[in-house]
Design a protein around this motif. Structure first.
Motif, PDB file in Angstrom:
ATOM      1  N   SER A  49     -73.584   9.749 -69.455  1.00  0.00           N
ATOM      2  CA  SER A  49     -74.373   8.712 -68.772  1.00  0.00           C
ATOM      3  C   SER A  49     -75.185   9.302 -67.629  1.00  0.00           C
ATOM      4  O   SER A  49     -76.371   8.993 -67.463  1.00  0.00           O
ATOM      5  CB  SER A  49     -73.452   7.622 -68.234  1.00  0.00           C
ATOM      6  N   ILE A  50     -74.550  10.164 -66.844  1.00  0.00           N
ATOM      7  CA  ILE A  50     -75.266  10.788 -65.723  1.00  0.00           C
ATOM      8  C   ILE A  50     -76.402  11.657 -66.237  1.00  0.00           C
ATOM      9  O   ILE A  50     -77.534  11.602 -65.733  1.00  0.00           O
ATOM     10  CB  ILE A  50     -74.293  11.598 -64.849  1.00  0.00           C
ATOM     11  N   LEU A  51     -76.122  12.464 -67.268  1.00  0.00           N
ATOM     12  CA  LEU A  51     -77.176  13.314 -67.831  1.00  0.00           C
ATOM     13  C   LEU A  51     -78.283  12.483 -68.462  1.00  0.00           C
ATOM     14  O   LEU A  51     -79.462  12.847 -68.379  1.00  0.00           O
ATOM     15  CB  LEU A  51     -76.582  14.277 -68.855  1.00  0.00           C
ATOM     16  N   SER A  52     -77.930  11.365 -69.084  1.00  0.00           N
ATOM     17  CA  SER A  52     -78.947  10.499 -69.680  1.00  0.00           C
ATOM     18  C   SER A  52     -79.864   9.911 -68.623  1.00  0.00           C
ATOM     19  O   SER A  52     -81.079   9.826 -68.815  1.00  0.00           O
ATOM     20  CB  SER A  52     -78.284   9.368 -70.469  1.00  0.00           C
ATOM     21  N   ILE A  53     -79.270   9.511 -67.496  1.00  0.00           N
ATOM     22  CA  ILE A  53     -80.096   8.965 -66.415  1.00  0.00           C
ATOM     23  C   ILE A  53     -81.073  10.023 -65.914  1.00  0.00           C
ATOM     24  O   ILE A  53     -82.249   9.740 -65.691  1.00  0.00           O
ATOM     25  CB  ILE A  53     -79.197   8.463 -65.268  1.00  0.00           C
ATOM     26  N   ILE A  54     -80.586  11.242 -65.783  1.00  0.00           N
ATOM     27  CA  ILE A  54     -81.441  12.315 -65.246  1.00  0.00           C
ATOM     28  C   ILE A  54     -82.483  12.757 -66.270  1.00  0.00           C
ATOM     29  O   ILE A  54     -83.668  12.853 -65.963  1.00  0.00           O
ATOM     30  CB  ILE A  54     -80.580  13.514 -64.806  1.00  0.00           C
ATOM     31  N   ILE A  55     -82.051  13.019 -67.504  1.00  0.00           N
ATOM     32  CA  ILE A  55     -82.938  13.611 -68.506  1.00  0.00           C
ATOM     33  C   ILE A  55     -83.763  12.551 -69.241  1.00  0.00           C
ATOM     34  O   ILE A  55     -84.999  12.604 -69.249  1.00  0.00           O
ATOM     35  CB  ILE A  55     -82.120  14.459 -69.505  1.00  0.00           C
ATOM     36  N   VAL A  56     -83.094  11.570 -69.837  1.00  0.00           N
ATOM     37  CA  VAL A  56     -83.799  10.570 -70.645  1.00  0.00           C
ATOM     38  C   VAL A  56     -84.639   9.655 -69.763  1.00  0.00           C
ATOM     39  O   VAL A  56     -85.795   9.344 -70.106  1.00  0.00           O
ATOM     40  CB  VAL A  56     -82.795   9.762 -71.500  1.00  0.00           C
ATOM     41  N   PHE A  57     -84.079   9.232 -68.628  1.00  0.00           N
ATOM     42  CA  PHE A  57     -84.832   8.346 -67.744  1.00  0.00           C
ATOM     43  C   PHE A  57     -86.077   9.046 -67.199  1.00  0.00           C
ATOM     44  O   PHE A  57     -87.159   8.449 -67.144  1.00  0.00           O
ATOM     45  CB  PHE A  57     -83.929   7.877 -66.594  1.00  0.00           C
ATOM     46  N   SER A  58     -85.939  10.319 -66.804  1.00  0.00           N
ATOM     47  CA  SER A  58     -87.111  11.045 -66.302  1.00  0.00           C
ATOM     48  C   SER A  58     -88.159  11.228 -67.395  1.00  0.00           C
ATOM     49  O   SER A  58     -89.360  11.184 -67.135  1.00  0.00           O
ATOM     50  CB  SER A  58     -86.693  12.404 -65.725  1.00  0.00           C
ATOM     51  N   TYR A  59     -87.708  11.406 -68.640  1.00  0.00           N
ATOM     52  CA  TYR A  59     -88.629  11.518 -69.772  1.00  0.00           C
ATOM     53  C   TYR A  59     -89.412  10.216 -69.962  1.00  0.00           C
ATOM     54  O   TYR A  59     -90.632  10.228 -70.150  1.00  0.00           O
ATOM     55  CB  TYR A  59     -87.827  11.864 -71.029  1.00  0.00           C
ATOM     56  N   CYS A  60     -88.708   9.086 -69.892  1.00  0.00           N
ATOM     57  CA  CYS A  60     -89.364   7.783 -70.041  1.00  0.00           C
ATOM     58  C   CYS A  60     -90.328   7.501 -68.887  1.00  0.00           C
ATOM     59  O   CYS A  60     -91.430   6.984 -69.101  1.00  0.00           O
ATOM     60  CB  CYS A  60     -88.315   6.671 -70.132  1.00  0.00           C
ATOM     61  N   ILE A  61     -89.917   7.850 -67.679  1.00  0.00           N
ATOM     62  CA  ILE A  61     -90.788   7.653 -66.511  1.00  0.00           C
ATOM     63  C   ILE A  61     -92.052   8.499 -66.635  1.00  0.00           C
ATOM     64  O   ILE A  61     -93.164   8.041 -66.341  1.00  0.00           O
ATOM     65  CB  ILE A  61     -90.031   7.988 -65.206  1.00  0.00           C
ATOM     66  N   PHE A  62     -91.891   9.745 -67.080  1.00  0.00           N
ATOM     67  CA  PHE A  62     -93.047  10.625 -67.252  1.00  0.00           C
ATOM     68  C   PHE A  62     -94.041  10.025 -68.244  1.00  0.00           C
ATOM     69  O   PHE A  62     -95.250  10.030 -68.020  1.00  0.00           O
ATOM     70  CB  PHE A  62     -92.573  12.002 -67.732  1.00  0.00           C
ATOM     71  N   TYR A  63     -93.529   9.480 -69.347  1.00  0.00           N
ATOM     72  CA  TYR A  63     -94.396   8.869 -70.358  1.00  0.00           C
ATOM     73  C   TYR A  63     -95.102   7.634 -69.798  1.00  0.00           C
ATOM     74  O   TYR A  63     -96.316   7.462 -69.970  1.00  0.00           O
ATOM     75  CB  TYR A  63     -93.562   8.509 -71.583  1.00  0.00           C
ATOM     76  N   ALA A  64     -94.355   6.781 -69.102  1.00  0.00           N
ATOM     77  CA  ALA A  64     -94.938   5.558 -68.544  1.00  0.00           C
ATOM     78  C   ALA A  64     -95.993   5.868 -67.484  1.00  0.00           C
ATOM     79  O   ALA A  64     -97.066   5.260 -67.454  1.00  0.00           O
ATOM     80  CB  ALA A  64     -93.837   4.677 -67.954  1.00  0.00           C
ATOM     81  N   VAL A  65     -95.697   6.831 -66.608  1.00  0.00           N
ATOM     82  CA  VAL A  65     -96.645   7.197 -65.551  1.00  0.00           C
ATOM     83  C   VAL A  65     -97.904   7.813 -66.156  1.00  0.00           C
ATOM     84  O   VAL A  65     -99.015   7.555 -65.687  1.00  0.00           O
ATOM     85  CB  VAL A  65     -95.979   8.147 -64.542  1.00  0.00           C
ATOM     86  N   ALA A  66     -97.734   8.620 -67.215  1.00  0.00           N
ATOM     87  CA  ALA A  66     -98.902   9.221 -67.874  1.00  0.00           C
ATOM     88  C   ALA A  66     -99.839   8.149 -68.414  1.00  0.00           C
ATOM     89  O   ALA A  66    -101.065   8.271 -68.340  1.00  0.00           O
ATOM     90  CB  ALA A  66     -98.451  10.152 -68.991  1.00  0.00           C
ATOM     91  N   ILE A  67     -99.270   7.071 -68.962  1.00  0.00           N
ATOM     92  CA  ILE A  67    -100.090   5.971 -69.483  1.00  0.00           C
ATOM     93  C   ILE A  67    -100.774   5.224 -68.345  1.00  0.00           C
ATOM     94  O   ILE A  67    -101.975   4.913 -68.408  1.00  0.00           O
ATOM     95  CB  ILE A  67     -99.217   5.008 -70.319  1.00  0.00           C
ATOM     96  N   LEU A  68    -100.018   4.935 -67.273  1.00  0.00           N
ATOM     97  CA  LEU A  68    -100.573   4.158 -66.162  1.00  0.00           C
ATOM     98  C   LEU A  68    -101.631   4.940 -65.393  1.00  0.00           C
ATOM     99  O   LEU A  68    -102.688   4.403 -65.053  1.00  0.00           O
ATOM    100  CB  LEU A  68     -99.448   3.721 -65.224  1.00  0.00           C
ATOM    101  N   VAL A  69    -101.357   6.209 -65.116  1.00  0.00           N
ATOM    102  CA  VAL A  69    -102.299   7.011 -64.320  1.00  0.00           C
ATOM    103  C   VAL A  69    -103.596   7.252 -65.077  1.00  0.00           C
ATOM    104  O   VAL A  69    -104.691   7.193 -64.509  1.00  0.00           O
ATOM    105  CB  VAL A  69    -101.636   8.348 -63.905  1.00  0.00           C
ATOM    106  N   ASN A  70    -103.477   7.513 -66.367  1.00  0.00           N
ATOM    107  CA  ASN A  70    -104.671   7.758 -67.179  1.00  0.00           C
ATOM    108  C   ASN A  70    -105.338   6.474 -67.658  1.00  0.00           C
ATOM    109  O   ASN A  70    -106.348   6.527 -68.353  1.00  0.00           O
ATOM    110  CB  ASN A  70    -104.316   8.633 -68.383  1.00  0.00           C
ATOM    111  N   ASN A  71    -104.747   5.335 -67.301  1.00  0.00           N
ATOM    112  CA  ASN A  71    -105.300   4.021 -67.646  1.00  0.00           C
ATOM    113  C   ASN A  71    -105.539   3.890 -69.157  1.00  0.00           C
ATOM    114  O   ASN A  71    -106.605   3.464 -69.603  1.00  0.00           O
ATOM    115  CB  ASN A  71    -106.601   3.775 -66.873  1.00  0.00           C
ATOM    116  N   GLU A  72    -104.511   4.284 -69.922  1.00  0.00           N
ATOM    117  CA  GLU A  72    -104.626   4.242 -71.379  1.00  0.00           C
ATOM    118  C   GLU A  72    -104.397   2.821 -71.881  1.00  0.00           C
ATOM    119  O   GLU A  72    -103.701   2.028 -71.260  1.00  0.00           O
ATOM    120  CB  GLU A  72    -103.602   5.196 -72.009  1.00  0.00           C
ATOM    121  N   GLY A  73    -104.960   2.531 -73.038  1.00  0.00           N
ATOM    122  CA  GLY A  73    -104.836   1.190 -73.611  1.00  0.00           C
ATOM    123  C   GLY A  73    -103.765   1.119 -74.686  1.00  0.00           C
ATOM    124  O   GLY A  73    -102.988   2.049 -74.892  1.00  0.00           O
TER     125      GLY A  73
END
Length: 199
Positions: A49-73
């Motif tokens: 669970s701890i590793l999932s929060i660190i690794i998987v959550f950061s992966y999901c955040i990176f993907y979401a931020v990439a979409i928001l920052v680049n203003n993708e549709g």
């Protein structure tokens, strides 16, 4: 990621079981109505669970931020979601494998220093050894001993990227299954040897 995740895993898992063995706190666990299976599953799920929060959550955040920052549709989201999902499965496989290996190493020790250093040495050392053998003998089959490279190979296949390895991806799947099976066997057998009373 080759250096970051092994260090994070070592910090999380280092003393998870070894300190129970060293301090005799396993006797406290087993004096309550807690079975060794409960203990093993509890330790495994807490580490994963701890590793999932660190690794998987950061992966999901990176993907979401990439979409928001680049203003993708929506079109970009629909095009890239299969790759994101494949990467998510690969990240969960990484969490599972690193947790299994880390807890197996923690279960054979009485301190948190040895399992942490051993995990880093195993993950990075096997990669370096395979790299040196590839340079000397021009064969990359020794990457099968490296958990990181097997996971990378599987991730490349799942995300439909060009493979940087010459051997079939099925070999990497088998290697990861064997590593997880051996690690879980060591973990279960060592937990079964934990004392019920304080030594």
């Amino acid at each position: 990621n080759a250096c970051c995740w092994p260090i994070v895993t070592a910090l999380v898992i280092g003393g998870l079981i070894s300190e129970d063995r060293q301090n005799g706190t396993s006797a406290i666990y087993f004096s309550n109505p807690i079975t060794r299976t409960d203990y093993t599953v509890m330790k495994y799920l807490s580490a994963a669970s701890i590793l999932s929060i660190i690794i998987v959550f950061s992966y999901c955040i990176f993907y979401a931020v990439a979409i928001l920052v680049n203003n993708e549709g929506w079109a970009y989201l629909l095009d890239t979601f299969p790759y994101f999902f494949a990467g998510l499965i690969a990240a969960l496989l990484l969490v599972t494998t690193y947790t299994s290996i880390g807890l197996a190493l923690s279960s054979v020790s009485r301190g948190k220093f040895f399992p942490a250093v051993s995990l880093i040495g195993l993950l990075l050392g096997s990669k370096m050894l395979a790299f040196l053998i590839e340079l000397l003998f021009e064969t990359d089959v020794m990457y099968l001993i490296s958990p990181y490279d097997n996971l990378a190979h599987i991730g490349q296949w799942m995300m439909r990227l060009n493979s940087t390895y010459d051997f079939p991806v099925a070999w990497s799947f088998v290697s990861i299954l064997v590593m997880n099976a051996v690690s879980l066997y060591v973990l279960i057998s060592r937990v079964n040897s934990l004392e019920v009373t304080r030594e």
